[in-house]
Scaffold this motif. Structure first.
Motif, PDB file in Angstrom:
ATOM      1  N   ILE A   1       0.846  -1.204   0.000  1.00 47.43           N
ATOM      2  CA  ILE A   1       0.000   0.000   0.000  1.00 47.43           C
ATOM      3  C   ILE A   1       0.882   1.255   0.000  1.00 47.43           C
ATOM      4  CG2 ILE A   1      -1.649   1.309   1.406  1.00 47.43           C
ATOM      5  CD1 ILE A   1      -2.928  -1.356   2.177  1.00 47.43           C
ATOM      6  N   LEU A   2       1.963   1.213   0.805  1.00 43.15           N
ATOM      7  CA  LEU A   2       2.877   2.365   0.846  1.00 43.15           C
ATOM      8  C   LEU A   2       3.455   2.652  -0.531  1.00 43.15           C
ATOM      9  CD1 LEU A   2       4.850   1.739   4.133  1.00 43.15           C
ATOM     10  CD2 LEU A   2       3.644   3.842   3.509  1.00 43.15           C
ATOM     11  N   LEU A   3       3.899   1.569  -1.181  1.00 43.04           N
ATOM     12  CA  LEU A   3       4.480   1.733  -2.521  1.00 43.04           C
ATOM     13  C   LEU A   3       3.438   2.328  -3.468  1.00 43.04           C
ATOM     14  CD1 LEU A   3       6.579  -1.506  -3.106  1.00 43.04           C
ATOM     15  CD2 LEU A   3       7.419   0.832  -3.235  1.00 43.04           C
ATOM     16  N   ALA A   4       2.212   1.837  -3.356  1.00 34.78           N
ATOM     17  CA  ALA A   4       1.164   2.319  -4.257  1.00 34.78           C
ATOM     18  C   ALA A   4       0.852   3.782  -3.968  1.00 34.78           C
ATOM     19  CB  ALA A   4      -0.085   1.460  -4.098  1.00 34.78           C
ATOM     20  N   ILE A   5       0.818   4.153  -2.661  1.00 33.31           N
ATOM     21  CA  ILE A   5       0.537   5.555  -2.319  1.00 33.31           C
ATOM     22  C   ILE A   5       1.630   6.458  -2.904  1.00 33.31           C
ATOM     23  CG2 ILE A   5       0.450   7.214  -0.393  1.00 33.31           C
ATOM     24  CD1 ILE A   5      -0.949   5.060   1.244  1.00 33.31           C
ATOM     25  N   LEU A   6       2.892   5.992  -2.744  1.00 34.22           N
ATOM     26  CA  LEU A   6       4.006   6.764  -3.306  1.00 34.22           C
ATOM     27  C   LEU A   6       3.810   6.931  -4.810  1.00 34.22           C
ATOM     28  CD1 LEU A   6       7.241   5.316  -1.663  1.00 34.22           C
ATOM     29  CD2 LEU A   6       6.321   7.627  -1.488  1.00 34.22           C
ATOM     30  N   ALA A   7       3.487   5.816  -5.469  1.00 28.53           N
ATOM     31  CA  ALA A   7       3.363   5.854  -6.925  1.00 28.53           C
ATOM     32  C   ALA A   7       2.213   6.763  -7.351  1.00 28.53           C
ATOM     33  CB  ALA A   7       3.153   4.443  -7.457  1.00 28.53           C
TER      34      ALA A   7
ATOM     35  N   HIS B   1      14.160  -0.477   0.601  1.00 27.34           N
ATOM     36  CA  HIS B   1      13.457  -1.575   1.257  1.00 27.34           C
ATOM     37  C   HIS B   1      14.424  -2.736   1.535  1.00 27.34           C
ATOM     38  CE1 HIS B   1       9.882  -4.627   1.027  1.00 27.34           C
ATOM     39  NE2 HIS B   1      10.371  -4.494   2.249  1.00 27.34           N
ATOM     40  N   ALA B   2      15.301  -3.028   0.560  1.00 26.37           N
ATOM     41  CA  ALA B   2      16.259  -4.131   0.727  1.00 26.37           C
ATOM     42  C   ALA B   2      17.133  -3.876   1.955  1.00 26.37           C
ATOM     43  CB  ALA B   2      17.129  -4.263  -0.520  1.00 26.37           C
ATOM     44  N   LEU B   3      17.595  -2.617   2.105  1.00 27.07           N
ATOM     45  CA  LEU B   3      18.445  -2.310   3.262  1.00 27.07           C
ATOM     46  C   LEU B   3      17.655  -2.465   4.557  1.00 27.07           C
ATOM     47  CD1 LEU B   3      20.384   0.813   1.929  1.00 27.07           C
ATOM     48  CD2 LEU B   3      21.183  -1.546   2.095  1.00 27.07           C
ATOM     49  N   ALA B   4      16.407  -2.000   4.534  1.00 28.26           N
ATOM     50  CA  ALA B   4      15.608  -2.048   5.759  1.00 28.26           C
ATOM     51  C   ALA B   4      15.197  -3.473   6.105  1.00 28.26           C
ATOM     52  CB  ALA B   4      14.373  -1.173   5.600  1.00 28.26           C
ATOM     53  N   ALA B   5      15.044  -4.332   5.074  1.00 28.87           N
ATOM     54  CA  ALA B   5      14.520  -5.686   5.320  1.00 28.87           C
ATOM     55  C   ALA B   5      15.541  -6.601   5.999  1.00 28.87           C
ATOM     56  CB  ALA B   5      14.079  -6.318   4.005  1.00 28.87           C
ATOM     57  N   ARG B   6      16.769  -6.127   6.174  1.00 32.68           N
ATOM     58  CA  ARG B   6      17.777  -7.000   6.793  1.00 32.68           C
ATOM     59  C   ARG B   6      17.366  -7.407   8.201  1.00 32.68           C
ATOM     60  NH1 ARG B   6      23.524  -4.576   6.621  1.00 32.68           N
ATOM     61  NH2 ARG B   6      24.009  -6.651   7.395  1.00 32.68           N
TER      62      ARG B   6
ATOM     63  N   PHE C   1      14.377   9.745  -6.646  1.00 33.93           N
ATOM     64  CA  PHE C   1      15.172   9.333  -5.473  1.00 33.93           C
ATOM     65  C   PHE C   1      14.483   9.796  -4.188  1.00 33.93           C
ATOM     66  CE2 PHE C   1      18.778   8.476  -8.323  1.00 33.93           C
ATOM     67  CZ  PHE C   1      19.335   7.374  -7.684  1.00 33.93           C
ATOM     68  N   GLY C   2      13.996  11.037  -4.213  1.00 33.48           N
ATOM     69  CA  GLY C   2      13.359  11.601  -3.025  1.00 33.48           C
ATOM     70  C   GLY C   2      12.128  10.799  -2.620  1.00 33.48           C
ATOM     71  N   PHE C   3      11.224  10.564  -3.574  1.00 38.57           N
ATOM     72  CA  PHE C   3      10.010   9.803  -3.261  1.00 38.57           C
ATOM     73  C   PHE C   3      10.355   8.402  -2.763  1.00 38.57           C
ATOM     74  CE2 PHE C   3       7.414  12.995  -5.236  1.00 38.57           C
ATOM     75  CZ  PHE C   3       6.134  12.769  -4.762  1.00 38.57           C
ATOM     76  N   SER C   4      11.322   7.772  -3.450  1.00 36.38           N
ATOM     77  CA  SER C   4      11.614   6.371  -3.094  1.00 36.38           C
ATOM     78  C   SER C   4      12.242   6.280  -1.708  1.00 36.38           C
ATOM     79  CB  SER C   4      12.511   5.725  -4.153  1.00 36.38           C
ATOM     80  OG  SER C   4      13.659   6.490  -4.327  1.00 36.38           O
ATOM     81  N   ALA C   5      12.991   7.318  -1.293  1.00 34.09           N
ATOM     82  CA  ALA C   5      13.614   7.265   0.034  1.00 34.09           C
ATOM     83  C   ALA C   5      12.562   7.229   1.133  1.00 34.09           C
ATOM     84  CB  ALA C   5      14.538   8.467   0.227  1.00 34.09           C
ATOM     85  N   LEU C   6      11.350   7.731   0.822  1.00 34.65           N
ATOM     86  CA  LEU C   6      10.315   7.797   1.857  1.00 34.65           C
ATOM     87  C   LEU C   6       9.974   6.414   2.413  1.00 34.65           C
ATOM     88  CD1 LEU C   6       7.927  10.494   0.333  1.00 34.65           C
ATOM     89  CD2 LEU C   6       9.516  10.736   2.252  1.00 34.65           C
ATOM     90  N   LEU C   7      10.015   5.386   1.554  1.00 30.09           N
ATOM     91  CA  LEU C   7       9.678   4.034   2.024  1.00 30.09           C
ATOM     92  C   LEU C   7      10.690   3.591   3.085  1.00 30.09           C
ATOM     93  CD1 LEU C   7       7.877   1.490   1.701  1.00 30.09           C
ATOM     94  CD2 LEU C   7       9.592   0.624   0.127  1.00 30.09           C
TER      95      LEU C   7
END
Ligand code: ATP
Length: 924
Positions: free
Chosen positions: A794-800, A838-843, A898-904
């Motif tokens: 949902i977060l990804l979709a809201i960003l998109a 997301h990959a970094l956070a999913a660790r 880059f800015g939008f994607s960093a929000l996740l």
């Protein structure tokens, strides 16, 4: 003619058997052999449940997600053909389908080889007598009634009754697990209840002729043979889909049905809102994209690579995985059933004590060196004046198949360590086998088997030598209870005396006392054979023996096992010992190692035979030691444990262990002492036969499972985000589909796939062996995983969607409103880049990225850099850009992505801060 299946051939004489099978010493006629072949079928093991390669391949495409992709590819192909466009989406999707199917095929076709191993044991060509002439035929053409000639080096092609033999010795390890050769005796007829290993007048399919020659009347062929029976047992134990396979099937169902519902909704709402049927084509395109987006195309490859990497890590810890899914299922093990000798103990035996009825002897010296003293009351003893001890030492030397040899200062054994220790003991008393072998002949023997639990030999002095015995003598050693049962006299200093009940009790008390100290105890007996010496029915002579004494040897526990048992318990895994040894010995060692705890029950093989299945199921949760068990009990134990909901790992080495290994959730064979059949039936082989390795493997299994969960949530969060984004676009009135199938495949395979692989390399969390086993029945969505995926989606979709709105404004302002590629490129790039954060956070679920050691998984950083670089190449290298239908973003637009994607990333790290805060409050 007698049905070849049901007769007890060992009870019949060669003549009776031949008559019963309507055969003759000249063999069958060719026409009769042909007729019987029609009746009995081929002499071969049937494949049963194993699948042919084409079937395995076909099964891969029964997967619901692949079926949906195939449907999408077909529709897309039709649409392209209709519009005259190049069907690049369809080709790409077909390629992915084939790749995934091929991968699954490769993985599965490696498995299911247990039967093939059994099959290989049968010999291809045999010498047979037919119409009175010797001929060579294919082993599979043999029929009951055929007369077959055996010679050294061949494998026995079917089961049969021996008609004659000259020094025929056969190794039956394939059936009984015992490496020692069995000397075959065609002349004898045996009692009906004789065990398989004792049927010295029969030969069995798959066993090997070591020496001599023989003629055999074939009695059973194909699946009716003993080997065939084992094959049937293995087949009747059906392999269930592994937890991972079940979870993937569940995931596929949820994703596919969810996306179908969503597609229906989008189409319905789209049509209702506009009432315009011409929109149908666009909605169809949206539906196709959604269907491609929902399938995690990269997942099977990432799983396969993860499992393969897991096997490599396990090999480094001495566990060889034979079936790939076992890597992950190891993390679910709740009970480990382990053999004792060699797995929990060192299998290096040293005799510490000899106990005759009247005297206790202490033995000094270490290792297998035949150097040391035999002391009584602290004083060296004169062996000649202790007849029981003297005879016992002789028995140790004679009733023995091992050899001791010095290499430098160290004595090494060839053969069974139990017998090696006895040779060392005999040597300490002055009985050296090399010398004894020159002066005495072994004229008959019954070798040791786990079923009989004893061994007997008959020794006769050579004519010219100085053998310590002056007439033929039988020596017997084995499980003390079984040997004592067969004794009537006892050797005392002044001669033999009757073995009164009181004396028997005294001996059994000695046995219990030694066993309770953890000693492996063997009983010894002898019998002078002054009448005609039997060479055949030796078992009938194993009675009215003279009791000599007990020998207690120490097989020290492996020192590292204690810590491994503790680690097991901390990790919620229950260790259980299953052994052929005495219950008190087993209990002492199990208590020493921490396997048996106060209040635990000990069951013996005899108890097991008296318990009904229901009673056994009720008892198993409390049993930590099974003693004096035979291999066939193991299958019942595993089944009872499984009925109680346990996820069982079980060790085994003999052929008779194979059904239990197959039944166990993780069947574990011994790499050093295991037979080939046990290895083939297993999921994992211990290269060092060590219990500690099993625990290490379960730890690796947990790490693998954690990583699988980690990248599944990572990949599927993105899939859900893609689907919602695509569904939203037509609903909010933006023309066109935001992501084309090709772009989706790129995301799912490359920009999600590469970081997912790096997540699979994550080292284990510090608490990996401090929490309960993974629940093998837990759903893939369990423990918050489902909620996480939906949240991220949902977060990804809201960003998109926010980005789409911005892009719409921005492109209008910039004066190029007509180009849909602009906002699509922005959405595509942002979704890809958001996945990097997301990959970094999913660790980790709980620790912030800055709290993790960046060096502990360098692959993740490399993956993020690589994938970001590839994404930028895609946007700025013209041929790639054109192929993917993209637009070259301006610097500002790229910065916005880059800015939008960093929000996740920021959101996910915020969630962890919240969790840490909540945990702290809970603790305080
Ligand atoms: P585990 O099943 O844990 O490996 P184990 O080695 O004691 O235990 P077996 O090898 O089946 O199991 O032995 C069972 C019993 O047979 C032993 O306890 C012992 O009394 C007797 N035994 C073992 N080896 C010999 C031998 N070489 N000769 C005679 N008797 C033996």
């Amino acid at each position: 003619m007698a049905r070849a299946v049901s007769t007890h051939w060992h009870t019949l004489s060669p003549h009776q058997a031949t008559t019963l099978l309507e055969s003759s010493p000249q063999g069958l006629s060719n026409s009769e052999a042909e007729h019987r072949q029609q009746v009995y079928g081929w002499n071969e093991l049937q494949e049963g449940a194993t699948r042919r390669p084409l079937e395995i391949l076909w099964d891969q495409f029964k997967n619901i997600m692949l079926l949906m992709l195939i449907a999408v590819a077909l529709v897309s192909l039709l649409l392209d053909l209709q519009s005259g466009g190049f069907p690049k989406d369809a080709i790409a999707i077909f390629a992915i389908v084939l790749l995934n199917g091929g991968l699954g095929y490769l993985q599965e076709s490696k498995a299911e080889k247990a039967l093939a191993a059994l099959k290989n044991m049968t010999s291809p060509r045999v010498r047979v007598l037919r119409q009175g002439r010797e001929q060579e035929v294919d082993a599979k053409c043999l029929v009951p009634g055929d007369i077959v000639l055996l010679e050294a080096g061949v494998q026995v092609p079917a089961d049969g009754r021996l008609l004659n033999a000259a020094n025929l010795q056969i190794r039956e390890a394939a059936l009984t697990g015992e490496a020692e050769a069995v000397i075959k005796q065609p002349e004898v007829t045996l009692a009906e209840e004789s065990a398989l290993g004792d049927r010295v007048n029969l030969v069995f399919q798959g066993t090997e002729v070591l020496q001599g020659r023989g003629t055999v009347l074939i009695t059973q062929t194909g699946m009716q043979t003993e080997l065939g029976r084992i094959a049937t047992m293995i087949q009747s134990v059906e392999a269930e889909p592994t937890p991972l396979q079940q979870r993937m099937a569940q995931l596929g169902n949820v994703l596919v049905s969810g996306s179908l519902v969503l597609v229906a909704l989008v189409v319905a709402i789209g049509l209702l809102r506009t009432g315009d049927l011409s929109l149908f084509d666009e909605l169809l395109e949206v539906s196709l994209s959604m269907a491609v987006a929902v399938v995690p195309e990269g997942l099977p490859a990432v799983i396969t690579v993860t499992l393969a990497l897991g096997t490599q890590r396990m090999v480094r810890r001495h566990a060889l995985i034979r079936k790939l899914p076992a890597v992950e299922t190891l993390g679910s093990v709740t009970t480990i059933c382990s053999d004792k000798t060699g797995t929990l103990t060192q299998n290096k035996m040293v005799v510490q004590r000899v106990q005759t009825l009247d005297t206790q002897y202490t033995i000094t010296g270490t290792g297998y060196a035949p150097e040391g003293q035999i002391l009584a009351d602290g004083q060296p003893v004169a062996i000649e004046s202790a007849p029981a001890l003297e005879a016992l030492l002789m028995a140790s030397a004679f009733c023995n198949d091992a050899t001791l040899s010095p290499t430098g200062n160290v004595w090494t054994i060839l053969g069974d360590p139990t017998e090696g220790a006895l040779l060392a003991l005999a040597g300490k008393g002055g009985f050296h086998t090399n010398r004894l072998k020159q002066n005495c002949d072994r004229i008959a023997e019954i070798p040791f088997t786990s079923e009989r639990k004893r061994m007997s030999v008959v020794i006769r002095p050579c004519e010219d030598g100085s053998c310590p015995v002056d007439e033929a003598v039988m020596f017997t050693k084995g499980s003390p209870e079984l040997v004592l049962e067969r004794c009537q006299l006892v050797q005392m200093p002044a001669g033999t005396e009757p073995l009164t009940p009181a004396k028997r009790d005294q001996i059994l008390a000695h046995n219990d006392e030694m066993a309770s100290r953890g000693l492996r105890v063997l009983g010894f007996a002898m019998k002078p054979l002054n009448h005609a010496v039997p060479t055949n029915d030796l078992e009938a002579e194993e009675q009215e023996l003279i009791w000599l004494g007990l020998v207690g040897m120490l097989d020290a526990p492996r020192p590292e096992v204690r810590a491994a048992v503790k680690a097991c318990r901390r990790a919620g895994i229950r260790p259980v010992m299953i052994t052929g040894d005495h219950q008190l010995t087993a209990q002492a060692i199990a208590t020493d190692l921490g396997i048996a705890q106060p209040g635990d029950t000990i069951l013996t093989g005899r108890d097991l035979t008296h318990l009904s299945t229901a009673e056994l199921e009720a008892t198993v949760p409390h049993v930590s030691v099974y003693a004096r068990v035979a291999p066939e009990h193991k299958l019942r134990i595993v089944q009872a444990l499984q009925k109680q909901g346990e996820f069982v790992a079980m060790t085994g080495d003999g052929v008779n262990d194979a059904p239990a290994l197959k039944q166990a959730d993780i069947g574990i064979a011994m790499g050093i002492t295991g037979t080939d059949v046990s290895k083939e039936a297993s999921d994992m082989v211990l290269l060092d036969d060590n219990f500690t390795t099993i625990v290490a493997a379960t730890e690796e299994g947990r790490v693998v499972y954690d990583n699988i969960r980690r990248f599944i949530k990572y990949i599927l969060g993105s899939n859900i985000g893609e689907v919602l984004t695509i569904a939203a676009a037509p609903l909010i009135g933006l023309g066109g589909v935001p992501l084309s199938p090709l772009q989706i495949l790129w995301m799912n395979l490359v920009t999600d796939g590469v970081p997912a692989l790096a997540l699979a390399m994550e080292p284990g969390e510090p608490n990996v062996m401090r929490r309960p086993p993974n629940n093998p029945r837990e759903s893939i969505f369990a423990r918050g995983l489902g909620a996480y995926m939906v949240r991220v989606g949902i977060l990804l979709a809201i960003l998109a969607i926010a980005l789409m709105a911005w892009a719409y404004q921005h492109t209008h302002a910039a004066g190029y409103p007509g180009d849909p590629a602009t906002w699509k490129t922005l959405v595509f790039t942002t979704l890809c880049l958001a996945q990097m954060g997301h990959a970094l956070a999913a660790r980790s679920d709980t620790r912030l990225t800055v709290q993790l050691n960046p060096a502990s998984n360098p692959f993740i950083w490399a993956a993020v850099l690589l994938t970001t670089g590839l994404q930028i190449l895609l946007i700025y290298v013209p041929p790639l850009r054109d192929f993917f239908g993209l637009y070259p973003l301006s610097a500002l637009e790229l910065a916005v992505c880059f800015g939008f994607s960093a929000l996740l990333f920021v959101w996910l790290e915020g969630e962890k801060l919240f969790i840490q805060f909540a945990m702290k409050r809970q603790r305080s």
